[in-house]
Motif scaffolding. Structure first.
Motif, PDB file in Angstrom:
ATOM      1  N   PRO A   1      48.011 -49.786  13.962  1.00 13.77           N
ATOM      2  CA  PRO A   1      47.875 -50.170  15.364  1.00 13.77           C
ATOM      3  C   PRO A   1      47.083 -49.129  16.132  1.00 13.77           C
ATOM      4  O   PRO A   1      47.261 -47.927  15.940  1.00 13.77           O
ATOM      5  CB  PRO A   1      49.320 -50.239  15.852  1.00 13.77           C
ATOM      6  N   ALA A   2      46.196 -49.595  17.000  1.00 14.89           N
ATOM      7  CA  ALA A   2      45.355 -48.685  17.788  1.00 14.89           C
ATOM      8  C   ALA A   2      44.881 -49.447  19.016  1.00 14.89           C
ATOM      9  O   ALA A   2      43.837 -50.081  18.992  1.00 14.89           O
ATOM     10  CB  ALA A   2      44.176 -48.197  16.955  1.00 14.89           C
ATOM     11  N   PRO A   3      45.644 -49.433  20.095  1.00 12.55           N
ATOM     12  CA  PRO A   3      45.349 -50.270  21.256  1.00 12.55           C
ATOM     13  C   PRO A   3      43.949 -50.077  21.826  1.00 12.55           C
ATOM     14  O   PRO A   3      43.375 -48.987  21.749  1.00 12.55           O
ATOM     15  CB  PRO A   3      46.417 -49.845  22.264  1.00 12.55           C
ATOM     16  N   GLU A   4      43.430 -51.124  22.398  1.00 13.73           N
ATOM     17  CA  GLU A   4      42.126 -51.105  23.056  1.00 13.73           C
ATOM     18  C   GLU A   4      42.083 -50.009  24.117  1.00 13.73           C
ATOM     19  O   GLU A   4      42.993 -49.858  24.929  1.00 13.73           O
ATOM     20  CB  GLU A   4      41.865 -52.469  23.709  1.00 13.73           C
ATOM     21  N   GLY A   5      41.015 -49.202  24.082  1.00 18.07           N
ATOM     22  CA  GLY A   5      40.829 -48.166  25.079  1.00 18.07           C
ATOM     23  C   GLY A   5      41.528 -46.856  24.781  1.00 18.07           C
ATOM     24  O   GLY A   5      41.293 -45.863  25.484  1.00 18.07           O
ATOM     25  N   TRP A   6      42.391 -46.836  23.759  1.00 20.70           N
ATOM     26  CA  TRP A   6      43.098 -45.604  23.417  1.00 20.70           C
ATOM     27  C   TRP A   6      42.245 -44.756  22.473  1.00 20.70           C
ATOM     28  O   TRP A   6      41.501 -45.277  21.643  1.00 20.70           O
ATOM     29  CB  TRP A   6      44.421 -45.920  22.725  1.00 20.70           C
TER      30      TRP A   6
END
Length: 298
Positions: free
Chosen positions: A204-209
Motif C-alpha cells: 500500500p502506498a497512498p496517492e500523494g504520499w
C-alpha cells in the motif's frame, strides 16, 4: 502504480557515542521534501560487541521539534529522559519518543547486553512534527513486540491453496484495516516486512504520499530488474508520489522497513538535534537548552 525513482544508500559509517556504529541512509538536508514526513534514518549494525563492564552508548543530549523512533532487531537498548521515562527495548520492540518542546535523553546498551555482549542491529528514524505541534509536550511510547500486529502474507496457488510468502508488522498506520499501536501526529505507515526469495508483493502506498522501503537484509527490486532498481543491505528504494501502490520482488529472502507518509509541506530548518521551521526558532531552541529549560535526567 508508483514508480521507483531512485536507490539511496551509504557505505560510509560513523559512530554515535561509543555504542552505535551507524550508516545514515537519508538526511533532511539533502532529501527533506522527498522523504517528508521522515527526516533521517540511521541504520546501526549489525555489529558484534564483546562483553564489557561499562555500558556503551550516547549520553545526555537534547532534541526539539520532531520524534525519534528506535526499532531494535537484535540486542537491547536502554533509554532514559528528562520527562521521567525510561526502560529497555529488545528484539522486535520500538520506542517512539516525541521530543516536542524539548527533551534530554540518553541511550545505552542494556546492562544484560553489556555484560553478555552480542550482535546489535537496529534503526533510528527521525519523524518531523508539523509547525502546530513542534512545541507539544514531550512524550514516550514504549511499544513491545507482543503488542505489534503481524499479518501473514499469502498468494493463491493454481490449486486455490494459500501459500505463505512473508509477513508484515504494523508499527504505525494500518494495513488491511488493522492499525498499529504507535500514535502519530500526521498520517503515515511504518511497517516491517519479511518477503521470501522470488516472491512479489504489492504494498500500500497512498496517492500523494512519499514512499520508500529500506532493505535491512536481503535484496529487493522494483519494476523490471534490468532497470537497475535494486536495493540490498543498507539501501532503500524510493518511489514517486503519484500512484496508489508499489510492487516489489525479493531476489533473496528479505527483511525491510516500509516508510510511507503524507508530506508536511512546511520549511525544514535544522541545527544538530533541533528541527524547526525558522532560524529564529532554532536560536530559541539553543537558548532554551543552554538555559537549562529542557530539564534533567534523574
Amino acid at each position: 502504480m508508483k514508480q521507483c525513482i531512485g536507490v539511496l544508500g551509504n557505505d560510509q559509517g560513523h559512530w554515535v557515542g561509543d555504542g552505535f556504529p551507524v550508516r545514515t541512509l537519508f538526511f533532511y538536508q539533502e532529501h527533506g521534501q522527498q522523504m517528508s514526513p521522515f527526516l533521517m534514518l540511521d541504520f546501526a549494525g549489525p555489529a558484534e560487541f564483546s562483553p564489557s563492564e561499562k555500558s556503551r552508548g550516547v549520553g545526555s543530549h537534547p532534541h526539539r521539534g520532531f520524534e525519534t523512533v528506535t526499532i531494535v532487531y537484535e540486542g537491547e537498548v536502554a533509554h532514559a529522559d528528562s520527562a521521567g521515562n525510561g526502560g529497555t527495548i529488545g528484539p522486535g520492540d520500538v520506542q517512539w519518543m516525541t521530543a516536542g518542546a524539548g527533551i534530554l535523553h540518553e541511550e545505552f546498551h542494556s546492562r544484560q547486553f553489556t555484560q553478555e555482549g552480542g550482535v546489535l542491529n537496529m534503526v533510528q528514524l527521525w519523524v518531523n512534527l508539523p509547525a502546530k505541534h513542534k512545541m507539544t509536550q514531550p512524550n514516550y511510547q514504549a511499544i513491545l513486540n507482543d503488542g505489534i500486529p503481524r499479518i501473514v502474507l499469502h498468494k493463491i496457488m493454481p490449486n486455490q491453496e494459500r501459500q505463505t510468502i512473508g509477513a508484515v508488522r504494523i508499527i504505525a498506520g494500518s494495513y488491511e484495516g488493522i492499525k498499529g499501536p504507535a500514535n502519530t501526529f500526521t498520517p503515515m505507515n511504518v511497517l516491517d516486512l519479511s518477503l521470501q526469495k522470488g516472491e512479489t508483493w504489492t504494498m500500500p502506498a497512498p496517492e500523494g504520499w512519499n514512499t520508500s522501503i529500506v532493505v535491512l537484509k536481503g535484496k529487493l527490486t522494483a519494476g523490471e530488474l534490468e532497470a537497475g532498481n535494486v536495493a540490498q543491505d543498507a539501501q532503500m528504494l524510493v518511489f514517486s508520489k503519484s500512484g496508489q501502490e508499489a510492487t516489489i520482488t525479493a531476489l533473496e529472502d528479505t527483511s525491510a522497513l516500509i516508510l510511507s507518509g503524507e508530506p508536511i509541506d512546511e520549511p525544514i530548518v535544522g541545527y544538530g538535534p533541533f528541527v524547526m521551521n525558522t532560524k529564529e526558532e532554532i536560536a530559541k531552541a539553543i537558548s532554551d537548552f543552554n538555559s537549562g529549560n529542557f530539564g534533567k535526567i534523574h
